[in-house]
Design a protein around this motif. Structure first.
Motif, short mmCIF file in Angstrom:
data_model
loop_
_atom_site.label_atom_id
_atom_site.label_comp_id
_atom_site.label_asym_id
_atom_site.label_seq_id
_atom_site.Cartn_x
_atom_site.Cartn_y
_atom_site.Cartn_z
N LEU A 1 -13.29 -12.23 11.35
CA LEU A 1 -13.29 -11.79 12.75
C LEU A 1 -14.41 -12.44 13.57
O LEU A 1 -14.39 -12.37 14.80
CB LEU A 1 -13.46 -10.26 12.80
CG LEU A 1 -12.22 -9.47 12.37
CD1 LEU A 1 -12.60 -8.05 11.95
CD2 LEU A 1 -11.21 -9.42 13.52
N LEU A 2 -15.37 -13.03 12.91
CA LEU A 2 -16.53 -13.58 13.63
C LEU A 2 -16.57 -15.10 13.53
O LEU A 2 -16.21 -15.66 12.48
CB LEU A 2 -17.82 -13.00 13.04
CG LEU A 2 -17.97 -11.49 13.12
CD1 LEU A 2 -19.24 -11.04 12.42
CD2 LEU A 2 -17.98 -11.03 14.57
N PRO A 3 -17.01 -15.80 14.57
CA PRO A 3 -17.03 -17.27 14.53
C PRO A 3 -17.87 -17.82 13.37
O PRO A 3 -17.52 -18.85 12.79
CB PRO A 3 -17.63 -17.67 15.89
CG PRO A 3 -18.10 -16.42 16.54
CD PRO A 3 -17.45 -15.27 15.87
N ALA B 1 -16.31 -7.82 17.59
CA ALA B 1 -17.58 -7.41 16.97
C ALA B 1 -17.44 -6.01 16.37
O ALA B 1 -17.91 -5.75 15.25
CB ALA B 1 -18.70 -7.44 18.00
N GLU B 2 -16.76 -5.12 17.09
CA GLU B 2 -16.61 -3.75 16.59
C GLU B 2 -15.71 -3.71 15.36
O GLU B 2 -16.00 -3.00 14.39
CB GLU B 2 -16.05 -2.84 17.69
CG GLU B 2 -17.14 -2.49 18.68
CD GLU B 2 -16.68 -1.56 19.78
OE1 GLU B 2 -15.46 -1.30 19.86
OE2 GLU B 2 -17.54 -1.12 20.55
N ALA B 3 -14.61 -4.49 15.38
CA ALA B 3 -13.71 -4.51 14.22
C ALA B 3 -14.43 -5.09 13.00
O ALA B 3 -14.25 -4.61 11.87
CB ALA B 3 -12.46 -5.32 14.54
N PRO C 1 -21.18 -16.28 22.00
CA PRO C 1 -20.60 -15.05 22.55
C PRO C 1 -19.44 -14.55 21.68
O PRO C 1 -18.63 -15.34 21.20
CB PRO C 1 -20.09 -15.48 23.94
CG PRO C 1 -20.10 -16.96 23.94
CD PRO C 1 -20.91 -17.46 22.80
N ILE C 2 -19.40 -13.25 21.45
CA ILE C 2 -18.34 -12.63 20.63
C ILE C 2 -17.77 -11.46 21.40
O ILE C 2 -18.52 -10.63 21.93
CB ILE C 2 -18.92 -12.14 19.29
CG1 ILE C 2 -19.49 -13.33 18.49
CG2 ILE C 2 -17.86 -11.41 18.46
CD1 ILE C 2 -20.32 -12.95 17.30
#
Ligand code: FES
Length: 251
Positions: free
Chosen positions: A190-192, A153-155, A147-148
């Motif tokens: 920004l993402l895992p 996700a948008e950035a 889950p993000i």
């Protein structure tokens, strides 16, 4: 209905390793619905038919997505229209009888190959230092198992909009590639999925940027104004944080 306009072009002509100079060309009966590159095609057809060497310029998608195109038009990267690549700039924005000055992006790290074509491979070398996520082989995992948050996700998607055209480097008085590198670091930070390599990525990409002769960032913000994709300077602040944290982390 489309109109026709006539322009005078002052175009930079140069062979690799030689001195460059401006040459004058007349662009007659240009459809105002044509794109800037289509206007260049018309001029090149005339030059070729007259036995001359056409003006070399780079392009691929002509849809504002590949990052190949880009020149200084009247001193502005990609021309005067905000958030527009050169291939998406239309001739309706020019006036009848106008003189248009067309030059390659000017940056120490982008040597001229020919006319308006530059060697922008420095940006590829920065990417090669960590602008990717290493993955193990096997089936792609279910997207919903990671889950993000929507804002993250948008950035990340906004940062990933960078097309690597190099306008930010050309617009910066220091010839810095900070906005480019910051966008590439941010889209993963920004993402895992980008977290395991984030420290090494920030250190290696910044080191490569310095090694290749790109200048330092002194917060002029010209890069963000020139960016055809509207990449935010907040990404530079994120890159600085990533870099400082990475330097403080043992690797
Ligand atoms: S030619 Fe692809 S962005 Fe302009």
């Amino acid at each position: 209905m489309a109109e026709k306009i006539n322009l005078t072009l002052k175009v930079w002509r140069q062979n690799r390793g030689e001195e460059g100079r401006f040459e004058i060309y007349e662009a007659h009966d240009i459809d105002t619905d044509a794109s800037f590159l289509e206007m260049m095609d018309v001029v090149n057809d005339k030059i070729t038919l007259a036995g001359g060497e056409p003006i070399a310029f780079e392009h691929d998608c002509r849809e504002g997505i590949c990052g190949c195109c880009g020149s200084l038009v009247n001193g502005k990267t990609h021309g005067s229209h905000e958030r527009t690549t050169l291939c998406q700039l239309h001739m309706r924005h020019f006036k009848e009888g106008e003189t248009v000055v067309i030059e390659p992006f000017r940056a120490r790290a982008f040597p001229v190959i020919k006319d308006l074509i530059l060697d922008r491979s420095g940006l590829d070398h920065i990417i090669a230092e960590g602008g990717y996520v290493s993955v193990k082989t096997g089936n792609a995992p279910e997207a919903s198992t990671t889950p993000i948050k929507k804002e993250l996700a948008e950035a990340a998607m906004d940062a990933a909009e960078c097309i690597g055209c190099g306008a930010c480097v050309a617009a910066c008085p220091n010839g810095s590639a900070m906005l480019f590198t910051a966008a590439k670091v941010s889209q993963f930070a920004l993402l895992p999925q980008g977290h395991p390599e984030r420290a090494q990525r920030a250190k290696d990409m910044v080191a490569k940027m310095d090694e290749l002769g790109f200048g330092n960032c002194s917060n002029e913000y010209e890069c963000a104004v020139a960016c055809p994709k509207g990449i935010d300077v907040k990404n530079i602040a994120r890159l600085n944080r990533e870099f400082i944290k990475a330097r403080l982390t043992k690797s």
